[in-house]
Design a protein around this motif. Structure first.
Motif, PDB file in Angstrom:
ATOM      1  N   LYS A 133       0.791  -1.227   0.000  1.00  0.00           N
ATOM      2  CA  LYS A 133       0.000   0.000   0.000  1.00  0.00           C
ATOM      3  C   LYS A 133       0.825   1.279   0.000  1.00  0.00           C
ATOM      4  O   LYS A 133       0.669   2.140  -0.861  1.00  0.00           O
ATOM      5  N   ASP A 134       1.679   1.452   0.998  1.00  0.00           N
ATOM      6  CA  ASP A 134       2.338   2.740   1.214  1.00  0.00           C
ATOM      7  C   ASP A 134       3.723   2.492   1.808  1.00  0.00           C
ATOM      8  O   ASP A 134       3.846   1.789   2.813  1.00  0.00           O
ATOM      9  N   PRO A 135       4.774   3.080   1.221  1.00  0.00           N
ATOM     10  CA  PRO A 135       6.111   2.918   1.801  1.00  0.00           C
ATOM     11  C   PRO A 135       6.170   3.333   3.267  1.00  0.00           C
ATOM     12  O   PRO A 135       6.951   2.769   4.046  1.00  0.00           O
ATOM     13  N   ALA A 136       5.336   4.311   3.651  1.00  0.00           N
ATOM     14  CA  ALA A 136       5.344   4.772   5.042  1.00  0.00           C
ATOM     15  C   ALA A 136       4.979   3.648   6.003  1.00  0.00           C
ATOM     16  O   ALA A 136       5.486   3.594   7.131  1.00  0.00           O
ATOM     17  N   LEU A 137       4.096   2.743   5.589  1.00  0.00           N
ATOM     18  CA  LEU A 137       3.727   1.626   6.444  1.00  0.00           C
ATOM     19  C   LEU A 137       4.894   0.670   6.635  1.00  0.00           C
ATOM     20  O   LEU A 137       5.122   0.153   7.738  1.00  0.00           O
ATOM     21  N   HIS A 138       5.633   0.400   5.576  1.00  0.00           N
ATOM     22  CA  HIS A 138       6.820  -0.455   5.699  1.00  0.00           C
ATOM     23  C   HIS A 138       7.843   0.186   6.636  1.00  0.00           C
ATOM     24  O   HIS A 138       8.423  -0.492   7.498  1.00  0.00           O
TER      25      HIS A 138
END
Length: 381
Positions: free
Chosen positions: A227-232
């Motif tokens: 979904k979103d690099p920020a979540l990783h």
């Protein structure tokens, strides 16, 4: 039942010797290396978690700490690459469990798995929830008598539920896969913005990973998401010693909410093995519209500094054509990769070819239901 964790190193060594002898004796079966994947292949890759493989020794040192000592393949063999700092090497091309469970029959799925192994594919992908558990069941049948020839991964699909549910799912996965351990167990689909907190809360799924390792039921652990690099990065900020992380990587990603730019360098720094996915952008639309060829897209993915490409394969035809691209791979140079990124940038900037980042179109039903969203059959959003 399969051999236990403490026997796996000897088994891997024996398999490598046996595999090389087999390949020398029978050769490879498949289409020519220049073949472009057909429409059928695009449809197969649409639903697979297609991962991308690691870069060659010609990459810049800052880009390739995970791939500095890959096993160089003999002519026509599938490259093998380090799985981070685990000490294990896996095939650069992997077999995706999502589409394996969509083969025309269990017998076909078994034939695909056997031919994949015979041609040097060791990395086997799966998940507890794929195709209502059929993917694990069919792969389990296919690996009977061949378990020691495979690096077997599956995913836990708690989607916010607790350690007890995670351990129950592991036992179910082991039973369906007909084994007493998996080589890699990953938390599936970290795609909701409260997922990291739910995973790391007391009695959360992260505690199941620890328990499973202590009990010898899994060798290595990781997480996935698209979904979103920020979540990783939020998951990584907990500083848990993950062995692997699965993430979408393709020639459009570099220009839009980029995992390649934001997450891949962090994984390399931590020596966490990157397992890419969605090399054809999730639904192959860019190939269908003539923006890139499937061969360009897969070769780009295989040229990045990740451990393996989990390829969506539901037929022998698809398997053979994907093998043709991976065998004796000549990775793209930095210049070639940048030229492809530049060519794709104007198409990538609005996210049209990576809808898995901006919509729920690619989110699995199990997670949807746990977070209060309707299943895919009831919505197109």
């Amino acid at each position: 039942m399969a051999s236990k964790r403490d026997e796996s190193s000897k088994q891997n060594s024996a398999w490598e010797l046996n595999r090389r002898q087999l390949l020398r004796s029978i050769g490879f079966i498949g289409a020519g290396a220049g073949a472009v994947l057909a429409e059928h292949i695009l449809q197969s890759n649409d639903q697979a978690e297609a991962a991308e493989a690691s870069g060659p020794a010609t990459e810049t040192p800052a880009e390739t700490p995970l791939a500095q000592a890959p096993t160089r393949p003999a002519s026509g063999e599938i490259p093998r690459r380090p799985l981070g700092k685990t000490g294990v090497q896996v095939s650069a091309l992997g077999l995706g469990g999502a589409t394996l469970g969509q083969a025309k029959s269990k017998e076909e799925a078994i034939r695909i798995t056997h031919e994949a192994i015979d041609n040097g594919i060791t990395f086997m992908d799966n998940a507890w929830e794929y195709n209502n558990h059929r993917s694990e069941e069919w792969m389990g049948d296919a690996l009977q008598g061949r378990r020691d020839q495979a690096f077997l991964m599956t995913k836990v699909c708690t989607h916010g539920r607790d350690r007890r549910v995670a351990m129950q799912q592991l036992e179910e996965s082991l039973r369906r896969l007909k084994t007493d351990y998996v080589d890699l167990w990953q938390i599936h689909e970290v795609v909701y913005y409260n997922d990291p907190e739910m995973i790391f809360r007391p009695n959360g799924a992260i505690e199941a990973l620890e328990q499973a390792k202590k009990e010898g039921k899994v060798r290595f652990v990781g997480f996935t998401g698209h979904k979103d690099p920020a979540l990783h990065l939020k998951m990584l900020a907990y500083d848990y010693p993950f062995d692997t992380v699965q993430l979408p990587l393709n020639c459009f990603d570099a220009s839009f909410m980029s995992f390649e730019k934001q997450v891949l360098p962090e994984l390399s720094k931590r020596q966490i093995a990157a397992i890419g996915m969605k090399s054809l952008s999730g639904n192959g639309a860019a190939v269908k519209q003539g923006v890139v060829t499937a061969q360009e897209a897969l070769r780009y993915a295989l040229s990045l500094p990740v451990a393996t490409v989990v390829s969506g394969i539901d037929s022998l035809e698809v398997l053979r054509q994907n093998l043709a691209i991976a065998r004796g791979l000549q990775p793209m140079t930095q210049t070639e990769k940048q030229a492809l990124r530049d060519r794709c940038a104007r198409y990538a900037s609005d996210g049209r070819f990576e809808l898995f980042k901006t919509s729920k179109q690619f989110d699995a039903d199990e997670g949807r239901l746990q977070h209060g969203f309707p299943p895919q059959s009831q919505t197109q959003t």
